[in-house]
Design a protein around this motif. Structure first.
Motif, PDB file in Angstrom:
ATOM      1  N   THR A  28     -29.780   4.714  -7.224  1.00  0.00           N
ATOM      2  CA  THR A  28     -28.849   3.698  -7.326  1.00  0.00           C
ATOM      3  C   THR A  28     -27.815   4.005  -8.416  1.00  0.00           C
ATOM      4  O   THR A  28     -27.885   4.668  -9.382  1.00  0.00           O
ATOM      5  CB  THR A  28     -29.276   2.296  -7.294  1.00  0.00           C
ATOM      6  OG1 THR A  28     -29.905   2.332  -8.683  1.00  0.00           O
ATOM      7  CG2 THR A  28     -30.491   1.847  -6.238  1.00  0.00           C
ATOM      8  N   GLN A  29     -26.619   3.146  -8.297  1.00  0.00           N
ATOM      9  CA  GLN A  29     -25.699   3.491  -9.442  1.00  0.00           C
ATOM     10  C   GLN A  29     -26.164   2.257 -10.442  1.00  0.00           C
ATOM     11  O   GLN A  29     -26.557   1.232 -10.148  1.00  0.00           O
ATOM     12  CB  GLN A  29     -24.300   2.998  -8.903  1.00  0.00           C
ATOM     13  CG  GLN A  29     -23.713   4.261  -7.900  1.00  0.00           C
ATOM     14  CD  GLN A  29     -22.288   3.936  -7.582  1.00  0.00           C
ATOM     15  OE1 GLN A  29     -21.804   2.733  -7.701  1.00  0.00           O
ATOM     16  NE2 GLN A  29     -21.678   5.081  -7.400  1.00  0.00           N
ATOM     17  N   ARG A  30     -25.697   2.724 -11.726  1.00  0.00           N
ATOM     18  CA  ARG A  30     -25.872   1.888 -12.815  1.00  0.00           C
ATOM     19  C   ARG A  30     -25.247   0.562 -12.576  1.00  0.00           C
ATOM     20  O   ARG A  30     -24.002   0.622 -12.158  1.00  0.00           O
ATOM     21  CB  ARG A  30     -25.460   2.566 -14.188  1.00  0.00           C
ATOM     22  CG  ARG A  30     -25.858   1.918 -15.278  1.00  0.00           C
ATOM     23  CD  ARG A  30     -25.536   2.697 -16.635  1.00  0.00           C
ATOM     24  NE  ARG A  30     -26.322   3.690 -16.731  1.00  0.00           N
ATOM     25  CZ  ARG A  30     -26.192   4.767 -17.863  1.00  0.00           C
ATOM     26  NH1 ARG A  30     -25.597   4.244 -18.758  1.00  0.00           N
ATOM     27  NH2 ARG A  30     -27.074   5.940 -17.634  1.00  0.00           N
ATOM     28  N   GLU A  31     -25.777  -0.660 -12.946  1.00  0.00           N
ATOM     29  CA  GLU A  31     -24.743  -1.648 -12.546  1.00  0.00           C
ATOM     30  C   GLU A  31     -25.092  -2.665 -13.932  1.00  0.00           C
ATOM     31  O   GLU A  31     -26.001  -2.842 -14.441  1.00  0.00           O
ATOM     32  CB  GLU A  31     -25.742  -2.485 -11.307  1.00  0.00           C
ATOM     33  CG  GLU A  31     -27.005  -2.935 -11.745  1.00  0.00           C
ATOM     34  CD  GLU A  31     -27.713  -3.674 -10.468  1.00  0.00           C
ATOM     35  OE1 GLU A  31     -26.877  -4.000  -9.434  1.00  0.00           O
ATOM     36  OE2 GLU A  31     -28.814  -4.179 -10.748  1.00  0.00           O
ATOM     37  N   LEU A  32     -24.104  -3.413 -13.790  1.00  0.00           N
ATOM     38  CA  LEU A  32     -23.947  -4.520 -15.062  1.00  0.00           C
ATOM     39  C   LEU A  32     -25.197  -5.634 -14.813  1.00  0.00           C
ATOM     40  O   LEU A  32     -25.143  -6.339 -13.839  1.00  0.00           O
ATOM     41  CB  LEU A  32     -22.386  -5.160 -15.146  1.00  0.00           C
ATOM     42  CG  LEU A  32     -22.190  -6.461 -16.069  1.00  0.00           C
ATOM     43  CD1 LEU A  32     -22.501  -5.818 -17.366  1.00  0.00           C
ATOM     44  CD2 LEU A  32     -21.175  -7.059 -16.031  1.00  0.00           C
ATOM     45  N   ALA A  84     -24.936 -10.963 -13.541  1.00  0.00           N
ATOM     46  CA  ALA A  84     -25.134 -10.422 -12.247  1.00  0.00           C
ATOM     47  C   ALA A  84     -25.724 -11.644 -11.386  1.00  0.00           C
ATOM     48  O   ALA A  84     -26.643 -11.882 -12.264  1.00  0.00           O
ATOM     49  CB  ALA A  84     -25.903  -9.206 -12.051  1.00  0.00           C
ATOM     50  N   SER A 132     -27.771 -11.707  -9.582  1.00  0.00           N
ATOM     51  CA  SER A 132     -29.173 -11.363  -8.932  1.00  0.00           C
ATOM     52  C   SER A 132     -30.235 -11.907 -10.364  1.00  0.00           C
ATOM     53  O   SER A 132     -31.404 -11.922 -10.086  1.00  0.00           O
ATOM     54  CB  SER A 132     -29.677 -10.096  -8.871  1.00  0.00           C
ATOM     55  OG  SER A 132     -29.021  -8.971  -9.821  1.00  0.00           O
ATOM     56  N   TYR A 188     -26.999  -2.915 -18.920  1.00  0.00           N
ATOM     57  CA  TYR A 188     -26.756  -2.544 -17.574  1.00  0.00           C
ATOM     58  C   TYR A 188     -28.303  -1.974 -17.056  1.00  0.00           C
ATOM     59  O   TYR A 188     -29.342  -1.640 -18.092  1.00  0.00           O
ATOM     60  CB  TYR A 188     -25.951  -1.251 -17.635  1.00  0.00           C
ATOM     61  CG  TYR A 188     -24.476  -1.665 -17.884  1.00  0.00           C
ATOM     62  CD1 TYR A 188     -23.960  -2.046 -19.079  1.00  0.00           C
ATOM     63  CD2 TYR A 188     -23.309  -1.653 -16.958  1.00  0.00           C
ATOM     64  CE1 TYR A 188     -22.781  -2.598 -19.501  1.00  0.00           C
ATOM     65  CE2 TYR A 188     -22.340  -2.292 -17.177  1.00  0.00           C
ATOM     66  CZ  TYR A 188     -21.850  -2.458 -18.430  1.00  0.00           C
ATOM     67  OH  TYR A 188     -20.398  -2.929 -18.633  1.00  0.00           O
ATOM     68  N   ARG A 189     -28.338  -1.712 -15.841  1.00  0.00           N
ATOM     69  CA  ARG A 189     -29.570  -1.023 -15.457  1.00  0.00           C
ATOM     70  C   ARG A 189     -29.374   0.072 -14.220  1.00  0.00           C
ATOM     71  O   ARG A 189     -28.572  -0.245 -13.518  1.00  0.00           O
ATOM     72  CB  ARG A 189     -30.671  -2.091 -14.893  1.00  0.00           C
ATOM     73  CG  ARG A 189     -30.159  -3.013 -13.770  1.00  0.00           C
ATOM     74  CD  ARG A 189     -31.393  -4.191 -13.634  1.00  0.00           C
ATOM     75  NE  ARG A 189     -30.819  -4.672 -12.330  1.00  0.00           N
ATOM     76  CZ  ARG A 189     -31.386  -6.153 -12.078  1.00  0.00           C
ATOM     77  NH1 ARG A 189     -32.487  -6.383 -13.006  1.00  0.00           N
ATOM     78  NH2 ARG A 189     -31.033  -6.649 -10.889  1.00  0.00           N
ATOM     79  N   GLN A 190     -30.302   0.934 -14.013  1.00  0.00           N
ATOM     80  CA  GLN A 190     -30.105   1.662 -13.274  1.00  0.00           C
ATOM     81  C   GLN A 190     -31.418   2.092 -12.675  1.00  0.00           C
ATOM     82  O   GLN A 190     -32.517   2.515 -13.277  1.00  0.00           O
ATOM     83  CB  GLN A 190     -29.697   2.952 -13.567  1.00  0.00           C
ATOM     84  CG  GLN A 190     -29.271   4.022 -12.559  1.00  0.00           C
ATOM     85  CD  GLN A 190     -28.434   5.212 -12.909  1.00  0.00           C
ATOM     86  OE1 GLN A 190     -28.329   5.427 -14.226  1.00  0.00           O
ATOM     87  NE2 GLN A 190     -27.587   6.002 -12.073  1.00  0.00           N
TER      88      GLN A 190
END
Length: 116
Positions: A43-47, A60, A62, A37-39
């Motif tokens: 921003t919110q943490r995303e998979l 993802a 992206s 995951y990254r943040q």
């Protein structure tokens, strides 16, 4: 208490590559999935990507075709190969293991910075 230890982050120019690693400090059995995951700030943490015990992977949109997730079950380690990095990939990257379908383990995070 089992910990996940990440490594491989750093500063890289756009178009470059990095390989992240995440290893458990002790054996963890019955791991269903491993993921990254990254943040980014504000921003919110995303998979980013995850891999299941059977080998199925999710990415993802992206990062598709640029990042590759893999795992070494014997070493309780998950990797994230990141190619063609972009400034928008800049974030703190976290790994996560899921055991038994319910227990979660998180790493402490590693900074990835991509300069333009």
């Amino acid at each position: 208490q089992v910990q996940l230890v990440e490594s491989g982050g750093g500063l890289v120019q756009a178009g470059g590559s990095l390989r992240l690693s995440c290893a458990a400090s002790a054996p963890i059995f019955n791991i269903n999935a491993m993921g990254w995951y990254r943040q980014a700030p504000g921003t919110q943490r995303e998979l980013v990507a995850r891999i299941f015990s059977g080998g199925t992977t999710n990415y993802a949109d992206s990062v598709k075709d640029r990042f590759t997730i893999s795992r070494d079950n014997a070493k309780n380690t998950v990797y994230l190969q990141m190619n063609s990095l972009k400034p928008e990939d800049t974030a703190v990257y976290y790994c996560k293991f899921i055991r038994g379908g319910r227990y979660e383990y998180w790493g402490q995070g590693t900074q990835v910075t991509v300069s333009s």
